[in-house]
Design an enzyme around this catalytic site. Structure first.
Site, PDB file in Angstrom:
ATOM      1  N   SER A  84      34.538  40.097 -13.639  1.00 13.08           N
ATOM      2  CA  SER A  84      33.740  41.287 -13.891  1.00 13.08           C
ATOM      3  C   SER A  84      33.454  42.038 -12.577  1.00 13.08           C
ATOM      4  CB  SER A  84      32.453  40.900 -14.630  1.00 13.08           C
ATOM      5  OG  SER A  84      31.797  42.028 -15.152  1.00 13.08           O
ATOM      6  N   ASP A 106      35.710  41.171 -25.845  1.00 10.82           N
ATOM      7  CA  ASP A 106      34.827  41.466 -24.712  1.00 10.82           C
ATOM      8  C   ASP A 106      34.107  42.792 -24.980  1.00 10.82           C
ATOM      9  OD1 ASP A 106      33.777  42.359 -22.205  1.00 10.82           O
ATOM     10  OD2 ASP A 106      35.205  41.084 -21.145  1.00 10.82           O
ATOM     11  N   HIS A 159      33.310  37.957 -22.792  1.00 12.28           N
ATOM     12  CA  HIS A 159      33.090  38.204 -21.365  1.00 12.28           C
ATOM     13  C   HIS A 159      32.435  37.004 -20.655  1.00 12.28           C
ATOM     14  CE1 HIS A 159      33.074  41.292 -18.202  1.00 12.28           C
ATOM     15  NE2 HIS A 159      31.879  40.892 -17.829  1.00 12.28           N
TER      16      HIS A 159
END
Length: 283
Positions: free
Chosen positions: A150, A226, A261
């Site tokens: 991320s 995600d 995620h």
């Protein structure tokens, strides 16, 4: 200073702190030393740096990523830095999850008051690794790779692209790959950087357009479930498109069906990412 030593996959996970000049505070980090680091003192082990995402510390990846499993097999040390300075007493530092504490975005802030310590680019690229090499002679300063998740995927890509030859390889999970065009990146860049002209220097999609360091081989995993991808925060296709227009591409995006995620996703594909680095660190 060593705070704890934990047995992990035949090696040792160390929880450490040091006083950092770039961030003007004490910084915590984790370091995994594989069993090979102690069995042959004449043979150094390479280093893989894991950069974590928003809200994380150096503990998250070390405790939930399962990167030590493959790293132990391959004989690779893994470094887990924090994601920002801590306790600088800057107004607003702890008000939101995506700016300030836990959200340093791996850049060097130029806007006051953040510029007095939010220098995570310099910390990761030039202060923390030399500190590790100085104190752990069994870790090889000539063989270093980087990967992340991320915000940390953004950090890994930008560090790799800004420093041709410094890192042997790079990979990322769900990276914020085009931050100038997403809400997370725009909030961070407008808050940390003085001028919009500085934004491109920390945007992988812009940096890859100027890449001159040879063929790319970048592994990216993104889960089809995600939520942040679906909200337009990641934009990996923009990065892949820019890379393909620059050269032969070299960016592999694997769409992982049903994955989100979280660290469950990272743990599921941990061996692939450590293995990707191993091909370059041990080849």
């Amino acid at each position: 200073q060593t705070k704890a030593t934990i047995a992990s996959f035949g090696g040792k996970l160390l929880k450490l702190t040091h006083n950092a000049s770039t961030t003007n505070c004490e910084m915590g980090f984790n370091l995994f030393l594989p069993p090979q680091a102690s069995t042959n003192p004449l043979r150094k082990v390479p280093l893989l740096i894991y950069l974590a995402g928003l809200t994380c510390t150096g503990d998250n990846g070390a405790e939930k990523g399962f990167f030590q499993h493959k790293a132990s097999q391959e004989g690779i040390a893994v470094l887990y830095p924090d994601t920002s300075p801590r306790g600088l007493q800057i107004e607003g530092e702890d008000e939101s999850y995506d700016f300030g504490s836990g959200a340093g975005f791996y850049l060097d802030a130029t806007k006051a008051p953040w510029s007095k310590g939010y220098k995570m680019y310099s910390y990761i690229s030039s202060e923390l690794p030399p500190t590790v090499f100085e104190n752990f002679k069994q870790v090889d300063s000539e063989r270093v790779s980087v990967f992340g998740h991320s915000m940390g995927g953004h950090g890994a890509l930008t560090l790799f692209l800004k420093n041709p030859g410094k890192y042997k390889s790079v990979s990322a999970y769900a990276p914020i790959a085009n931050p100038t065009n997403c809400q997370w990146g725009q909030k961070a860049f407008s808050g940390y950087l003085n001028d919009k002209s500085e934004w491109a220097e920390y945007d992988a999609t812009e940096l890859v357009k100027k890449w001159s360091g040879g063929p790319l081989d970048i592994l990216i995993d993104v889960g089809t479930s995600d939520n942040f991808y679906h909200q337009g925060q990641l934009l990996p296709e923009n990065f892949q498109k820019a890379a393909s227009e620059k050269s032969d591409g070299g960016v592999r995006i694997r769409w992982q069906e049903g994955y989100d995620h979280s660290y469950f996703t990272m743990a599921s594909f941990a061996d692939d990412h450590v293995g990707h680095a191993a091909r370059y660190l041990l080849g």
